[in-house]
Motif scaffolding. Structure first.
Motif, PDB file in Angstrom:
ATOM      1  N   PRO A 166       3.377  -6.140 -38.514  1.00 57.07           N
ATOM      2  CA  PRO A 166       3.467  -4.985 -38.255  1.00 57.07           C
ATOM      3  C   PRO A 166       4.520  -3.847 -38.790  1.00 57.07           C
ATOM      4  CG  PRO A 166       6.131  -5.971 -37.517  1.00 57.07           C
ATOM      5  CD  PRO A 166       4.678  -6.591 -37.931  1.00 57.07           C
ATOM      6  N   PHE A 167       4.734  -4.125 -40.281  1.00 56.25           N
ATOM      7  CA  PHE A 167       5.338  -3.737 -40.924  1.00 56.25           C
ATOM      8  C   PHE A 167       4.485  -3.089 -42.329  1.00 56.25           C
ATOM      9  CE2 PHE A 167       9.051  -5.383 -39.134  1.00 56.25           C
ATOM     10  CZ  PHE A 167       9.462  -4.257 -37.927  1.00 56.25           C
ATOM     11  N   ALA A 168       2.764  -3.831 -42.703  1.00 53.90           N
ATOM     12  CA  ALA A 168       2.072  -4.050 -42.971  1.00 53.90           C
ATOM     13  C   ALA A 168       1.559  -2.320 -43.187  1.00 53.90           C
ATOM     14  CB  ALA A 168       1.225  -4.419 -42.770  1.00 53.90           C
ATOM     15  N   GLU A 169       1.328  -2.597 -45.483  1.00 51.25           N
ATOM     16  CA  GLU A 169       0.593  -0.524 -45.363  1.00 51.25           C
ATOM     17  C   GLU A 169       0.318  -1.167 -46.687  1.00 51.25           C
ATOM     18  OE1 GLU A 169       3.020   3.612 -46.551  1.00 51.25           O
ATOM     19  OE2 GLU A 169       4.046   1.810 -46.379  1.00 51.25           O
ATOM     20  N   SER A 170      -0.903  -0.004 -46.511  1.00 48.05           N
ATOM     21  CA  SER A 170      -1.524  -0.287 -47.655  1.00 48.05           C
ATOM     22  C   SER A 170      -1.820   0.579 -49.097  1.00 48.05           C
ATOM     23  CB  SER A 170      -3.272  -0.034 -46.793  1.00 48.05           C
ATOM     24  OG  SER A 170      -3.666   0.953 -46.536  1.00 48.05           O
ATOM     25  N   PRO A 171      -2.371   0.317 -49.885  1.00 47.22           N
ATOM     26  CA  PRO A 171      -1.876   1.429 -50.626  1.00 47.22           C
ATOM     27  C   PRO A 171      -2.676   2.922 -50.411  1.00 47.22           C
ATOM     28  CG  PRO A 171      -2.913  -0.838 -52.246  1.00 47.22           C
ATOM     29  CD  PRO A 171      -3.174  -0.852 -50.433  1.00 47.22           C
ATOM     30  N   MET A 172      -3.476   2.797 -49.911  1.00 52.58           N
ATOM     31  CA  MET A 172      -3.957   4.172 -48.814  1.00 52.58           C
ATOM     32  C   MET A 172      -3.165   4.835 -48.120  1.00 52.58           C
ATOM     33  SD  MET A 172      -6.834   4.476 -50.854  1.00 52.58           S
ATOM     34  CE  MET A 172      -7.903   5.809 -50.214  1.00 52.58           C
ATOM     35  N   GLY A 173      -2.004   4.058 -47.877  1.00 48.79           N
ATOM     36  CA  GLY A 173      -1.092   4.594 -46.614  1.00 48.79           C
ATOM     37  C   GLY A 173      -1.432   3.854 -45.276  1.00 48.79           C
ATOM     38  N   ALA A 174      -2.604   3.463 -45.454  1.00 45.60           N
ATOM     39  CA  ALA A 174      -2.431   2.961 -43.620  1.00 45.60           C
ATOM     40  C   ALA A 174      -1.393   1.682 -43.319  1.00 45.60           C
ATOM     41  CB  ALA A 174      -3.574   2.209 -43.464  1.00 45.60           C
ATOM     42  N   GLN A 175      -0.567   2.186 -41.851  1.00 46.01           N
ATOM     43  CA  GLN A 175       0.430   1.728 -41.497  1.00 46.01           C
ATOM     44  C   GLN A 175       0.109   0.440 -40.639  1.00 46.01           C
ATOM     45  OE1 GLN A 175       2.908   5.428 -41.737  1.00 46.01           O
ATOM     46  NE2 GLN A 175       3.632   4.301 -43.313  1.00 46.01           N
ATOM     47  N   GLY A 176       1.079  -0.640 -40.313  1.00 40.22           N
ATOM     48  CA  GLY A 176       1.326  -1.216 -39.989  1.00 40.22           C
ATOM     49  C   GLY A 176       0.228  -1.708 -38.654  1.00 40.22           C
ATOM     50  N   LEU A 177       0.556  -2.448 -37.203  1.00 41.33           N
ATOM     51  CA  LEU A 177      -0.503  -3.851 -37.084  1.00 41.33           C
ATOM     52  C   LEU A 177      -1.906  -3.716 -37.837  1.00 41.33           C
ATOM     53  CD1 LEU A 177       1.763  -4.246 -33.758  1.00 41.33           C
ATOM     54  CD2 LEU A 177       1.592  -6.298 -36.088  1.00 41.33           C
ATOM     55  N   MET A 178      -2.568  -2.258 -36.726  1.00 44.07           N
ATOM     56  CA  MET A 178      -4.017  -1.462 -36.686  1.00 44.07           C
ATOM     57  C   MET A 178      -4.122  -0.603 -37.873  1.00 44.07           C
ATOM     58  SD  MET A 178      -4.807  -1.603 -32.657  1.00 44.07           S
ATOM     59  CE  MET A 178      -6.521  -1.634 -33.209  1.00 44.07           C
ATOM     60  N   GLN A 179      -3.133  -0.692 -39.031  1.00 43.79           N
ATOM     61  CA  GLN A 179      -3.367  -0.177 -39.841  1.00 43.79           C
ATOM     62  C   GLN A 179      -3.840   0.845 -39.885  1.00 43.79           C
ATOM     63  OE1 GLN A 179      -3.110  -1.586 -44.188  1.00 43.79           O
ATOM     64  NE2 GLN A 179      -0.963  -1.554 -42.431  1.00 43.79           N
ATOM     65  N   VAL A 180      -3.467   2.191 -39.564  1.00 46.87           N
ATOM     66  CA  VAL A 180      -3.562   3.483 -38.233  1.00 46.87           C
ATOM     67  C   VAL A 180      -3.429   4.025 -40.539  1.00 46.87           C
ATOM     68  CG1 VAL A 180      -3.486   5.304 -37.378  1.00 46.87           C
ATOM     69  CG2 VAL A 180      -3.435   2.489 -36.189  1.00 46.87           C
ATOM     70  N   MET A 181      -4.108   5.382 -39.929  1.00 51.64           N
ATOM     71  CA  MET A 181      -3.763   6.087 -41.043  1.00 51.64           C
ATOM     72  C   MET A 181      -3.022   7.405 -40.774  1.00 51.64           C
ATOM     73  SD  MET A 181      -5.348   5.003 -44.337  1.00 51.64           S
ATOM     74  CE  MET A 181      -5.276   6.960 -45.253  1.00 51.64           C
ATOM     75  N   SER A 182      -2.003   7.714 -40.628  1.00 51.35           N
ATOM     76  CA  SER A 182      -0.746   8.305 -40.111  1.00 51.35           C
ATOM     77  C   SER A 182      -0.976   9.583 -40.045  1.00 51.35           C
ATOM     78  CB  SER A 182       0.711   7.692 -39.648  1.00 51.35           C
ATOM     79  OG  SER A 182       1.361   7.751 -41.037  1.00 51.35           O
ATOM     80  N   LYS A 183      -1.283   9.893 -41.820  1.00 53.09           N
ATOM     81  CA  LYS A 183      -1.321  11.574 -41.225  1.00 53.09           C
ATOM     82  C   LYS A 183      -2.458  11.868 -41.429  1.00 53.09           C
ATOM     83  CE  LYS A 183       1.717  10.706 -46.108  1.00 53.09           C
ATOM     84  NZ  LYS A 183       1.658  11.227 -47.493  1.00 53.09           N
ATOM     85  N   VAL A 184      -3.411  11.513 -41.256  1.00 56.73           N
ATOM     86  CA  VAL A 184      -4.664  11.586 -40.577  1.00 56.73           C
ATOM     87  C   VAL A 184      -4.967  11.713 -38.753  1.00 56.73           C
ATOM     88  CG1 VAL A 184      -7.347  11.080 -40.543  1.00 56.73           C
ATOM     89  CG2 VAL A 184      -6.079  10.384 -42.555  1.00 56.73           C
ATOM     90  N   HIS A 185      -4.647  11.315 -38.450  1.00 56.09           N
ATOM     91  CA  HIS A 185      -4.094  10.500 -36.879  1.00 56.09           C
ATOM     92  C   HIS A 185      -3.053  11.205 -36.369  1.00 56.09           C
ATOM     93  CE1 HIS A 185      -8.224   8.934 -36.794  1.00 56.09           C
ATOM     94  NE2 HIS A 185      -8.008   8.021 -37.805  1.00 56.09           N
ATOM     95  N   GLN A 186      -2.146  12.271 -37.019  1.00 58.37           N
ATOM     96  CA  GLN A 186      -1.008  13.031 -37.207  1.00 58.37           C
ATOM     97  C   GLN A 186      -1.546  13.395 -34.573  1.00 58.37           C
ATOM     98  OE1 GLN A 186       1.277  15.867 -38.631  1.00 58.37           O
ATOM     99  NE2 GLN A 186       0.348  14.749 -41.240  1.00 58.37           N
ATOM    100  N   ASP A 187      -2.033  13.902 -35.008  1.00 64.94           N
ATOM    101  CA  ASP A 187      -1.676  14.270 -33.422  1.00 64.94           C
ATOM    102  C   ASP A 187      -1.664  13.590 -32.415  1.00 64.94           C
ATOM    103  OD1 ASP A 187      -4.528  13.317 -34.476  1.00 64.94           O
ATOM    104  OD2 ASP A 187      -5.262  14.681 -32.460  1.00 64.94           O
ATOM    105  N   LYS A 188      -2.533  12.232 -32.360  1.00 66.82           N
ATOM    106  CA  LYS A 188      -2.723  11.437 -31.608  1.00 66.82           C
ATOM    107  C   LYS A 188      -0.461  10.825 -31.721  1.00 66.82           C
ATOM    108  CE  LYS A 188      -7.203   9.663 -31.921  1.00 66.82           C
ATOM    109  NZ  LYS A 188      -7.627  10.746 -32.414  1.00 66.82           N
ATOM    110  N   PHE A 189      -0.450  10.179 -32.272  1.00 63.06           N
ATOM    111  CA  PHE A 189       1.399  10.436 -32.545  1.00 63.06           C
ATOM    112  C   PHE A 189       2.482  11.232 -31.590  1.00 63.06           C
ATOM    113  CE2 PHE A 189      -0.302   7.687 -35.323  1.00 63.06           C
ATOM    114  CZ  PHE A 189       0.293   6.105 -35.208  1.00 63.06           C
ATOM    115  N   GLN A 190       1.960  12.502 -31.403  1.00 65.43           N
ATOM    116  CA  GLN A 190       2.629  13.480 -30.891  1.00 65.43           C
ATOM    117  C   GLN A 190       3.230  13.274 -30.315  1.00 65.43           C
ATOM    118  OE1 GLN A 190       0.685  17.420 -30.192  1.00 65.43           O
ATOM    119  NE2 GLN A 190       0.268  17.676 -32.559  1.00 65.43           N
ATOM    120  N   ASN A 191       3.060  12.440 -28.974  1.00 68.93           N
ATOM    121  CA  ASN A 191       3.427  12.029 -27.836  1.00 68.93           C
ATOM    122  C   ASN A 191       4.141  11.033 -27.884  1.00 68.93           C
ATOM    123  OD1 ASN A 191       2.601  14.465 -26.298  1.00 68.93           O
ATOM    124  ND2 ASN A 191       0.829  13.143 -25.799  1.00 68.93           N
ATOM    125  N   LEU A 192       4.516  10.155 -28.577  1.00 71.06           N
ATOM    126  CA  LEU A 192       4.609   8.891 -29.285  1.00 71.06           C
ATOM    127  C   LEU A 192       5.619   8.767 -29.848  1.00 71.06           C
ATOM    128  CD1 LEU A 192       1.355   6.681 -28.701  1.00 71.06           C
ATOM    129  CD2 LEU A 192       2.809   7.373 -27.214  1.00 71.06           C
TER     130      LEU A 192
END
Length: 311
Positions: A166-192
């Motif tokens: 769950p704490f994995a992170e790629s050199p490109m900034g992908a994070q977590g279990l499913m390696q989500v680009m959180s900065k690209v998908h900020q809108d989807k994290f708004q309610n979370l």
């Protein structure tokens, strides 16, 4: 003698006439009471009719209410149909066969058992604590039910992307279990909780699954969706990413169906055997050296030469 007979007949006739008169009087009294009651009833109904007509003239809406209360009105008939329909549904529900209820319970039990098989296999394959694995698998199943996606596909992506870290992170900034680009998908994290929740396992699984579902719907197939997910939508090849995910997906499906699936691949199994053989050889050499009572420096020198020879 004749005179006595006539007197007897005369007395009898008088008695009969008297009884007839009494009966006639009773009948006349009853008839009179019935007529009087009927007259009073008709008078009351007539008076009530005049009162109702007067109210209808003053309040026209009152007529509609009176008509609506009539069993012959369409509204009343509709209400009766609704009540009958509700009663039929209630009867059908309350008289549901016990066999069907048993089938539902059996289905839930089977699904739970399949989920346990998947959890156990993932825990062993990726060396994750069983409690943590159970939490991750449960989150994947709940998300899949919510967004209408196969939970095993979600788990396959997690396996390839982060190996359930769950704490994995790629050199490109992908994070977590499913390696989500959180900065690209900020809108989807708004309610979370914002992008800070990218490392939260449940939030990461939910957002990653939503992105995967969007790509699959947009691409028209799971293969195209996986190609977009890895960022190779505009490229000719995804470098085998989709094949890896689908291979893991097929293994998870076999596990869920009750099949015995090895927790290691052929390549990793061979590598493990090779490492084990090397460790055993080194251990045998050390035991041999110790048996010959060679000094400590000589032991290290011989072992070192053995390792260099193998390299």
């Amino acid at each position: 003698m004749g005179r006595q007979l006539l007197q007897a007949i005369s007395v009898t006739a008088m008695q009969i006439l008297k009884k007839s008169a009494d009966r006639t009087g009773v009948a006349s009294h009853v008839i009179s009471r019935f007529i009087t009651t009927t007259q009073n009833t008709l008078m009351f109904l007539g008076a009530a009719t005049f009162v109702v007509i007067g109210i209808m003239l003053v309040k026209p809406g009152f007529a509609s209410q009176i008509i609506g209360m009539s069993p012959l009105s369409p509204k009343y008939a509709t209400q009766q149909k609704v009540h009958v329909s509700q009663l039929e549904n209630w009867v059908e529900t309350t008289t549901k066969p016990a066999a069907q209820a048993d089938e539902n319970e059996q289905s839930v039990a089977i699904d739970q058992r399949r989920k346990q098989w998947v959890t156990s296999w993932i825990s062993k394959r990726y060396r994750v604590a069983s409690e943590a694995t159970d939490m991750l698998v449960s989150a994947a199943y709940m998300t899949a039910l919510e967004i209408k996606l196969d939970p095993l596909l979600i788990l396959a992506v997690m396996a390839v992307e982060s190996r359930f870290n769950p704490f994995a992170e790629s050199p490109m900034g992908a994070q977590g279990l499913m390696q989500v680009m959180s900065k690209v998908h900020q809108d989807k994290f708004q309610n979370l909780g914002g992008i800070e929740a990218a490392l939260d396992p449940v939030a990461n699984i939910k957002v990653g699954s939503m992105i995967l579902k969007e790509y699959v719907m947009r691409g028209g197939s799971v293969e195209q969706g996986l190609k977009s997910y890895v960022g190779a939508a505009e490229m000719e090849s995804d470098s085998g990413y989709g094949a890896k995910v689908l291979a893991e997906y097929r293994k998870l499906k076999d596990v869920a169906s009750g099949k015995k699936v090895p927790i290691t691949t052929t390549a990793s199994a061979a590598s493990s055997k090779k490492r084990a053989a090397q460790q055993m050889a080194a251990k045998d050499d050390e035991q041999e050296i110790e048996g010959n009572s060679i000094p400590h420096e000589a032991k290290n020198d011989k072992v070192g030469k053995k390792v260099l020879a193998q390299l």
